[in-house]
Every structure is written in structure tokens, then in C-alpha cells.
Design an enzyme around this catalytic site. Structure first.
Site, PDB file in Angstrom:
ATOM      1  N   ARG A  48      54.716 -27.095 -50.426  1.00 57.91           N
ATOM      2  CA  ARG A  48      54.888 -28.535 -50.250  1.00 57.91           C
ATOM      3  C   ARG A  48      56.317 -28.858 -49.842  1.00 57.91           C
ATOM      4  NH1 ARG A  48      56.390 -31.915 -54.219  1.00 57.91           N
ATOM      5  NH2 ARG A  48      55.434 -30.620 -55.842  1.00 57.91           N
ATOM      6  N   TYR A 101      48.569 -50.285 -32.257  1.00 55.38           N
ATOM      7  CA  TYR A 101      47.396 -49.558 -32.754  1.00 55.38           C
ATOM      8  C   TYR A 101      46.895 -50.196 -34.049  1.00 55.38           C
ATOM      9  CZ  TYR A 101      44.875 -45.872 -35.264  1.00 55.38           C
ATOM     10  OH  TYR A 101      43.952 -45.176 -36.010  1.00 55.38           O
ATOM     11  N   ASP A 177      56.376 -45.532 -31.204  1.00 59.08           N
ATOM     12  CA  ASP A 177      55.172 -44.708 -31.262  1.00 59.08           C
ATOM     13  C   ASP A 177      54.951 -44.172 -29.853  1.00 59.08           C
ATOM     14  OD1 ASP A 177      52.612 -43.634 -31.274  1.00 59.08           O
ATOM     15  OD2 ASP A 177      51.774 -45.196 -32.561  1.00 59.08           O
ATOM     16  N   LYS A 202      46.694 -36.017 -31.160  1.00 59.98           N
ATOM     17  CA  LYS A 202      46.363 -36.391 -29.795  1.00 59.98           C
ATOM     18  C   LYS A 202      46.926 -35.378 -28.792  1.00 59.98           C
ATOM     19  CE  LYS A 202      44.612 -40.069 -31.824  1.00 59.98           C
ATOM     20  NZ  LYS A 202      45.141 -40.071 -33.201  1.00 59.98           N
TER      21      LYS A 202
END
Length: 383
Positions: A48, A101, A177, A202
Site C-alpha cells: 500500500r 465529466y 483532466d 482510457k
């Protein structure tokens, strides 16, 4: 400095020291042996807090965007949330576009606003409108100016350099973004932005086989703050997810060239079609943001949207009639996808000013043969 395509393949990808493997191994481990209490080997303790495979991806991402540091997350929204948690407090003000978005708007509006954050949406291509809503005073100072370009799904283009200058006038953190463009087509940090955000699901991953997100920063102190939120809350990308994303990035340049060329051809084929009211694609000279896109982007990308003359029913019928374009959420993979934003990707903002018109369909143009893609949309428009 080497060119982008070379760095995409080699940054963070040193051959394995023990075996000489050209492709670094995937470190599928949750924990690491210590040489003594508190004496960690190469700084690794628990996955982590750090994992070599994730570190390789983060080095690759930081290099490609020109940042001092990148952080890789379990999803794009997890990346955005960690950044926002690191910089926002009750009373802070956030400004974002009215075509942002839907998931980003939902994150701020449904999770951060109830915590005491103020949110304003504005037409981001109107610089005077942006200036008018930015707040310089305390309390309520604009802490974050959230920019998205091209926007999802109406493909608006905004001037990153101009907005960065405007945001910095009031001391706002300017976040871009860059998911639709990818670092190959657009470099927001070089244009004055402070932070770049991605859904690596993406174009960076590029094969529709991994979910992830990333934040790339130009300031080390802010990177430390965001990194602490990630460590404390745990929204990391797993080793296999990081490795798949790294593998995808190695072909990013060639894929984006093909995505852009195919999308341009599909857009041009749809312009003037009797069933199409409007094509939203910045590569078209008729697009209102074409000149800005040509200035700040290397190419115009693989995303486009169309408004159908027949209204919502025609849009639904078209979205359900393609054969090569597959009806699915998401975007940016090698395969072409089609979506109906009003009921799919942007359902969370239906009924608000961010609602997507119901006669709009979004296309993620893949890297198949362009003749097949053009033929597919043309046959679907005749159904």
C-alpha cells in the site's frame, strides 16, 4: 532529452537486475522482508505504501507529462478524490466547466459539497465568465479551477494557458483532466497547469482491460500531501493493474496517431449527412475551438459526438444499430465503442445544467480499418 515515443517505452523500465529481463517483472506481493526492525530493503515495506511495479508506472507517467511526481490510483475518480481531499477544506470554492465529466461533478457535488465545499459551474470557454466566478477573498477563496479539454462528451476546447493564468491570479490550483487527449496529444503542465488528472483506464491503458487513474504534479510538496492521502486511504493501483497500464503506454504514440486519423475520417464522413444535425469534433475547421486545439494539441484525438436530426429516438436507434462500434461504457480502447451519454456515462447529471442533450451519441473511435468504421456508422444511420 529523448522524444516522447522513446520515453514512453523506456522510462521507468530498467531491465531486471537479477535476470536481465527486458520487461521488468510484476511484483505480486503484499509485503516485503525487512533486514531488521525498521531496516527496509530499498524502502519497500508494504504494497500500500510502495510497490516496484507501481513505482515504474509512476516514473513513466511523470516523465511523459513533465511532472516532478506521479501517483497511480485504483481509478480515475479515486485519483481525483485524493487530490481534492489534499487541498480542500470546508469553505473552499471549486470552479469547473458546465460540460465536465458527470462522474467528476458527482464526486464534488455529492461528496465534497455536503462537507462544506462550494461548487460553481461555468462555461469554461468564456474567459470573462470564468473571471467573474473566481473568488479571491477569504473565506470562500477559489482553491481549485478544474479544467477539462476536450470535454466529455460535447468536445468543447478551452485555452489551458489562458485559464492557468486566470486561475493563478486568485491563487487557485489549476487542474486539467487530460484523459481525452493523453500526454501524447497535449501537455497541460507545459501550458501552465499545476496538476494533470487521468483516468488511465482510457487511452493510457488503451486496451479496455484495466481500471486505473493517475495524478501528475509539478510541485513536490503538493505531491507529498496527495501521496499521504493515498497512503492513508489506500486507493492504490495493484501491481498487475500498474503493469498492464505500463504495457499500454508503450504503444500510446502510435495508437493516438491512428485514433486521431480514424476519428477525423469518421467525423468528415458524418458532416452534412441528412441524419446528422451536428458533429462535435475539434479536428473540423467548423468547430469553434479548432484554432485553440490546433495550437495546444499535437492531434485532435479519437473522441467525437454527434447530434441526430431525428431526436432522442433516432439517437437511441443509431447507438443500438452499429456493428463494429460496440455499445458500452468507457472509451479509449483499441476497439471502437459507442455510447448514449444521457442514459449511460452522464446519467448522474440528468436534469441539471450539465445534462447531455438526449439526441447526442458519443463515439470512441478505435484503431480498426477506417473503411469499416465509416461503413458501420453510415449503415447504422439508415436503420
Amino acid at each position: 532529452m529523448a522524444e516522447f515515443s522513446t520515453r514512453a517505452i523506456h522510462s521507468g523500465q530498467e531491465p531486471d537486475e537479477r535476470t536481465g529481463a527486458v520487461v521488468p517483472p510484476v511484483f505480486l506481493t503484499s509485503t516485503f522482508v525487512q533486514d531488521g526492525i525498521g531496516r527496509m530493503r530499498n524502502g519497500y515495506e508494504y504494497s500500500r505504501s510502495g510497490n516496484p511495479t507501481r513505482d515504474s508506472l509512476q516514473e513513466q507517467l511523470a516523465d511523459l507529462d513533465g511532472g516532478v511526481r506521479a501517483l497511480s490510483f485504483s481509478s480515475g475518480l479515486a485519483a481525483e478524490d485524493a487530490l481534492l481531499r489534499a487541498v480542500l477544506a470546508p469553505g473552499a470554492h471549486v470552479v469547473m466547466g458546465n460540460d465536465v465529466y458527470g462522474g467528476t461533478h458527482r464526486l464534488v457535488n455529492r461528496l465534497h459539497v455536503p462537507w462544506g465545499v462550494e461548487l460553481t459551474t461555468v462555461e469554461m470557454s468564456d474567459l470573462d465568465a470564468v473571471r467573474a466566478v473566481l473568488q479571491a477573498g477569504e473565506p470562500g477563496r477559489t482553491v481549485v479551477l478544474w479544467v477539462e479539454t476536450p470535454t466529455n462528451p460535447l468536445m468543447k476546447i478551452v485555452d489551458i494557458a489562458a485559464l492557468a493564468a486566470i486561475g493563478h491570479e486568485v491563487g487557485a490550483l489549476v487542474v486539467v483532466d487530460n484523459t481525452f487527449a493523453s500526454p501524447y496529444l497535449q501537455q497541460p503542465l507545459a501550458l501552465g497547469a499545476d496538476v494533470v488528472a487521468y483516468s488511465t483506464t482510457k487511452y493510457l491503458g488503451g486496451h479496455s482491460d484495466v481500471v486505473g487513474g493517475a495524478i501528475v504534479l509539478r510541485d513536490e510538496e503538493l505531491a507529498e500531501r496527495v501521496g499521504f492521502v493515498q497512503f492513508a486511504a489506500g486507493a492504490i493501483s495493484g501491481p498487475m493493474d500498474a503493469w498492464l497500464t505500463t504495457r499500454g503506454i508503450k504503444t500510446l504514440a502510435v495508437r493516438m496517431e491512428r485514433h486521431s486519423a480514424n476519428a477525423q475520417a469518421v467525423a468528415e464522413a458524418l458532416v452534412g449527412h441528412p441524419a446528422v444535425e451536428r458533429v462535435f469534433y475539434p479536428g473540423l475547421e467548423s468547430h469553434p475551438g479548432h484554432a485553440i486545439a490546433a495550437k495546444q494539441m499535437r492531434g485532435f484525438g479519437g473522441m467525437l459526438s454527434i447530434a441526430l436530426t431525428g431526436g432522442p429516438e433516432a439517437a437511441r436507434r443509431f447507438a443500438e444499430s452499429t456493428e463494429v462500434f460496440q455499445l458500452a461504457e468507457s472509451l479509449g480502447g483499441v476497439e471502437s465503442l459507442i455510447g448514449y451519454p444521457s442514459e449511460m456515462t452522464h446519467a448522474s447529471v440528468k436534469g441539471t445544467e450539465l445534462a447531455v442533450p438526449e439526441h447526442v451519441v458519443r463515439l470512441s473511435v478505435g484503431i480498426e480499418d477506417v473503411a469499416d468504421l465509416v461503413a458501420d456508422v453510415e449503415q447504422a444511420l439508415t436503420r
